[in-house]
Design a protein around this motif. Sequence first.
Motif, PDB file in Angstrom:
ATOM      1  N   MET A  99       0.850  -1.198   0.000  1.00 49.31           N
ATOM      2  CA  MET A  99       0.000   0.000   0.000  1.00 49.31           C
ATOM      3  C   MET A  99       0.883   1.244   0.000  1.00 49.31           C
ATOM      4  SD  MET A  99      -2.930   1.345   2.666  1.00 49.31           S
ATOM      5  CE  MET A  99      -2.096   0.866   4.120  1.00 49.31           C
ATOM      6  N   ALA A 100       0.660   2.109  -0.972  1.00 48.61           N
ATOM      7  CA  ALA A 100       1.468   3.321  -1.092  1.00 48.61           C
ATOM      8  C   ALA A 100       0.879   4.467  -0.277  1.00 48.61           C
ATOM      9  CB  ALA A 100       1.558   3.725  -2.551  1.00 48.61           C
ATOM     10  N   LYS A 101       1.776   5.284   0.286  1.00 47.68           N
ATOM     11  CA  LYS A 101       1.346   6.508   0.970  1.00 47.68           C
ATOM     12  C   LYS A 101       1.436   7.637  -0.049  1.00 47.68           C
ATOM     13  CE  LYS A 101       4.291   6.326   4.262  1.00 47.68           C
ATOM     14  NZ  LYS A 101       5.220   5.625   5.113  1.00 47.68           N
ATOM     15  N   ILE A 102       0.292   8.303  -0.273  1.00 50.81           N
ATOM     16  CA  ILE A 102       0.205   9.281  -1.358  1.00 50.81           C
ATOM     17  C   ILE A 102      -0.212  10.659  -0.854  1.00 50.81           C
ATOM     18  CG2 ILE A 102      -0.938   9.789  -3.577  1.00 50.81           C
ATOM     19  CD1 ILE A 102      -1.185   6.764  -4.013  1.00 50.81           C
ATOM     20  N   LEU A 103       0.439  11.668  -1.425  1.00 48.27           N
ATOM     21  CA  LEU A 103       0.085  13.071  -1.170  1.00 48.27           C
ATOM     22  C   LEU A 103      -0.666  13.572  -2.396  1.00 48.27           C
ATOM     23  CD1 LEU A 103       0.350  15.869   0.297  1.00 48.27           C
ATOM     24  CD2 LEU A 103       2.580  16.086  -0.800  1.00 48.27           C
ATOM     25  N   VAL A 104      -1.882  14.092  -2.194  1.00 46.84           N
ATOM     26  CA  VAL A 104      -2.719  14.566  -3.300  1.00 46.84           C
ATOM     27  C   VAL A 104      -2.707  16.096  -3.320  1.00 46.84           C
ATOM     28  CG1 VAL A 104      -5.093  14.652  -4.192  1.00 46.84           C
ATOM     29  CG2 VAL A 104      -4.197  12.516  -3.245  1.00 46.84           C
ATOM     30  N   VAL A 105      -2.289  16.660  -4.462  1.00 48.53           N
ATOM     31  CA  VAL A 105      -2.168  18.117  -4.577  1.00 48.53           C
ATOM     32  C   VAL A 105      -3.039  18.635  -5.719  1.00 48.53           C
ATOM     33  CG1 VAL A 105      -0.566  20.050  -4.846  1.00 48.53           C
ATOM     34  CG2 VAL A 105       0.242  17.907  -3.818  1.00 48.53           C
ATOM     35  N   ASP A 106      -4.016  19.472  -5.368  1.00 48.75           N
ATOM     36  CA  ASP A 106      -4.890  20.100  -6.369  1.00 48.75           C
ATOM     37  C   ASP A 106      -5.569  21.273  -5.693  1.00 48.75           C
ATOM     38  OD1 ASP A 106      -7.149  20.631  -8.241  1.00 48.75           O
ATOM     39  OD2 ASP A 106      -6.465  18.767  -9.172  1.00 48.75           O
ATOM     40  N   ASP A 107      -5.746  22.371  -6.413  1.00 45.25           N
ATOM     41  CA  ASP A 107      -6.390  23.532  -5.796  1.00 45.25           C
ATOM     42  C   ASP A 107      -7.897  23.354  -5.672  1.00 45.25           C
ATOM     43  OD1 ASP A 107      -6.400  23.733  -8.606  1.00 45.25           O
ATOM     44  OD2 ASP A 107      -6.657  25.907  -8.555  1.00 45.25           O
ATOM     45  N   ALA A 108      -8.465  22.372  -6.401  1.00 46.00           N
ATOM     46  CA  ALA A 108      -9.910  22.128  -6.318  1.00 46.00           C
ATOM     47  C   ALA A 108     -10.188  21.000  -5.327  1.00 46.00           C
ATOM     48  CB  ALA A 108     -10.454  21.765  -7.696  1.00 46.00           C
ATOM     49  N   ALA A 157      -7.974   5.217  -2.787  1.00 45.85           N
ATOM     50  CA  ALA A 157      -8.386   4.345  -1.683  1.00 45.85           C
ATOM     51  C   ALA A 157      -8.953   3.037  -2.224  1.00 45.85           C
ATOM     52  CB  ALA A 157      -9.402   5.057  -0.795  1.00 45.85           C
ATOM     53  N   LYS A 158      -9.783   3.150  -3.279  1.00 48.23           N
ATOM     54  CA  LYS A 158     -10.352   1.947  -3.890  1.00 48.23           C
ATOM     55  C   LYS A 158      -9.261   1.066  -4.480  1.00 48.23           C
ATOM     56  CE  LYS A 158     -15.033   3.486  -4.897  1.00 48.23           C
ATOM     57  NZ  LYS A 158     -15.748   4.393  -5.777  1.00 48.23           N
ATOM     58  N   GLY A 159      -8.161   1.700  -4.907  1.00 49.02           N
ATOM     59  CA  GLY A 159      -7.033   0.960  -5.473  1.00 49.02           C
ATOM     60  C   GLY A 159      -6.118   0.398  -4.396  1.00 49.02           C
ATOM     61  N   GLY A 160      -6.488   0.599  -3.126  1.00 51.15           N
ATOM     62  CA  GLY A 160      -5.716   0.030  -2.031  1.00 51.15           C
ATOM     63  C   GLY A 160      -4.594   0.913  -1.511  1.00 51.15           C
ATOM     64  N   HIS A 161      -4.618   2.189  -1.867  1.00 54.32           N
ATOM     65  CA  HIS A 161      -3.569   3.103  -1.415  1.00 54.32           C
ATOM     66  C   HIS A 161      -4.075   3.981  -0.278  1.00 54.32           C
ATOM     67  CE1 HIS A 161      -1.256   1.800  -4.825  1.00 54.32           C
ATOM     68  NE2 HIS A 161      -2.279   2.070  -5.613  1.00 54.32           N
ATOM     69  N   GLN A 162      -3.138   4.596   0.429  1.00 54.80           N
ATOM     70  CA  GLN A 162      -3.493   5.439   1.564  1.00 54.80           C
ATOM     71  C   GLN A 162      -3.101   6.885   1.250  1.00 54.80           C
ATOM     72  OE1 GLN A 162      -1.172   4.577   5.025  1.00 54.80           O
ATOM     73  NE2 GLN A 162      -2.287   6.009   6.318  1.00 54.80           N
ATOM     74  N   VAL A 163      -4.076   7.788   1.294  1.00 56.50           N
ATOM     75  CA  VAL A 163      -3.779   9.197   1.104  1.00 56.50           C
ATOM     76  C   VAL A 163      -3.381   9.757   2.467  1.00 56.50           C
ATOM     77  CG1 VAL A 163      -4.687  11.453   0.421  1.00 56.50           C
ATOM     78  CG2 VAL A 163      -5.293   9.423  -0.904  1.00 56.50           C
ATOM     79  N   VAL A 164      -2.094  10.141   2.582  1.00 56.79           N
ATOM     80  CA  VAL A 164      -1.571  10.587   3.883  1.00 56.79           C
ATOM     81  C   VAL A 164      -1.638  12.098   4.054  1.00 56.79           C
ATOM     82  CG1 VAL A 164      -0.102   8.597   4.305  1.00 56.79           C
ATOM     83  CG2 VAL A 164       0.805  10.529   2.989  1.00 56.79           C
ATOM     84  N   GLY A 165      -1.902  12.810   2.949  1.00 62.59           N
ATOM     85  CA  GLY A 165      -1.995  14.259   3.062  1.00 62.59           C
ATOM     86  C   GLY A 165      -2.519  14.874   1.787  1.00 62.59           C
ATOM     87  N   GLU A 166      -2.914  16.148   1.889  1.00 63.33           N
ATOM     88  CA  GLU A 166      -3.339  16.879   0.695  1.00 63.33           C
ATOM     89  C   GLU A 166      -2.856  18.311   0.785  1.00 63.33           C
ATOM     90  OE1 GLU A 166      -7.695  17.347   0.467  1.00 63.33           O
ATOM     91  OE2 GLU A 166      -7.875  15.591   1.702  1.00 63.33           O
ATOM     92  N   ALA A 167      -2.778  18.948  -0.381  1.00 63.51           N
ATOM     93  CA  ALA A 167      -2.342  20.335  -0.442  1.00 63.51           C
ATOM     94  C   ALA A 167      -3.115  21.027  -1.559  1.00 63.51           C
ATOM     95  CB  ALA A 167      -0.839  20.403  -0.711  1.00 63.51           C
ATOM     96  N   ALA A 168      -3.337  22.332  -1.383  1.00 61.21           N
ATOM     97  CA  ALA A 168      -4.134  23.089  -2.349  1.00 61.21           C
ATOM     98  C   ALA A 168      -3.285  23.937  -3.288  1.00 61.21           C
ATOM     99  CB  ALA A 168      -5.137  23.975  -1.608  1.00 61.21           C
ATOM    100  N   VAL A 182       3.351  11.392  -5.183  1.00 61.03           N
ATOM    101  CA  VAL A 182       2.566  12.636  -5.167  1.00 61.03           C
ATOM    102  C   VAL A 182       1.783  12.731  -6.469  1.00 61.03           C
ATOM    103  CG1 VAL A 182       2.670  15.174  -5.053  1.00 61.03           C
ATOM    104  CG2 VAL A 182       4.416  13.810  -3.890  1.00 61.03           C
ATOM    105  N   THR A 183       0.499  13.096  -6.374  1.00 64.26           N
ATOM    106  CA  THR A 183      -0.245  13.472  -7.583  1.00 64.26           C
ATOM    107  C   THR A 183      -0.293  14.998  -7.542  1.00 64.26           C
ATOM    108  OG1 THR A 183      -2.446  13.429  -6.543  1.00 64.26           O
ATOM    109  CG2 THR A 183      -1.665  11.373  -7.546  1.00 64.26           C
ATOM    110  N   MET A 184       0.227  15.631  -8.574  1.00 58.34           N
ATOM    111  CA  MET A 184       0.429  17.083  -8.570  1.00 58.34           C
ATOM    112  C   MET A 184      -0.318  17.752  -9.713  1.00 58.34           C
ATOM    113  SD  MET A 184       2.462  19.562  -7.097  1.00 58.34           S
ATOM    114  CE  MET A 184       3.915  18.742  -6.445  1.00 58.34           C
ATOM    115  N   ASP A 185      -1.217  18.649  -9.371  1.00 58.31           N
ATOM    116  CA  ASP A 185      -1.910  19.453 -10.378  1.00 58.31           C
ATOM    117  C   ASP A 185      -0.893  20.419 -10.975  1.00 58.31           C
ATOM    118  OD1 ASP A 185      -3.991  20.516 -11.871  1.00 58.31           O
ATOM    119  OD2 ASP A 185      -4.681  21.846 -10.276  1.00 58.31           O
ATOM    120  N   ILE A 186      -1.090  20.817 -12.225  1.00 54.87           N
ATOM    121  CA  ILE A 186      -0.148  21.750 -12.846  1.00 54.87           C
ATOM    122  C   ILE A 186      -0.502  23.193 -12.509  1.00 54.87           C
ATOM    123  CG2 ILE A 186       0.668  22.712 -15.043  1.00 54.87           C
ATOM    124  CD1 ILE A 186       0.809  19.965 -16.185  1.00 54.87           C
TER     125      ILE A 186
END
Length: 119
Positions: free
Chosen positions: A1-10, A22-33, A50-54
Motif C-alpha cells: 500500500m502506497a502513501k500518497i500526497l494529493v495536490v490540487d487547488d480544487a 483508496a479503492k485501489g488500495g492506497h493510503q492518502v496521507v496528506g493533501e495540499a491546495a 505525489v499526484t500534482m496538479d499543474i
Amino acid sequence: MAKILVVDDAAFMRMMLKEMLAKGGHQVVGEAANGAEAVEQYRKLVPDLVTMDITMPVMEGIEAVRLIKQEHPNAKIIMCSAMGQQGMVVEAIQAGARDFVIKPFQPERVLEAVMKVLG
C-alpha cells in the motif's frame, strides 16, 4: 500500500482522487491546495508518491516538482493536467515528474500510472 500526497487547488478533485486511490488500495496521507503547501507537506510526510496538479495559485505544480526533486531526488510525482496542457506536461516531465494523467480522471488510468511509477 502506497502513501500518497494529493495536490490540487480544487477540493472536489482532491476528493475524487482520494476515493480512486483508496479503492485501489492506497493510503492518502496528506493533501495540499497549492505548490507551496505541497512542498511543505512533502517535507513533513515524505510520501511514496505525489499526484500534482499543474495549474494552481501561489505556486504552480511544475515549480513545486522542481523544489521537491531538489531536496528529494527520488521523489515519485505524477502530474495531473487538463486537456490542452501538453506543453506544460513536457516541462513537468523535464522537471522530474514520472508520468501524467489527464482530467477528467479515469480511475483505471490513475491507478495504472500509480502502479507504473511505484514500479
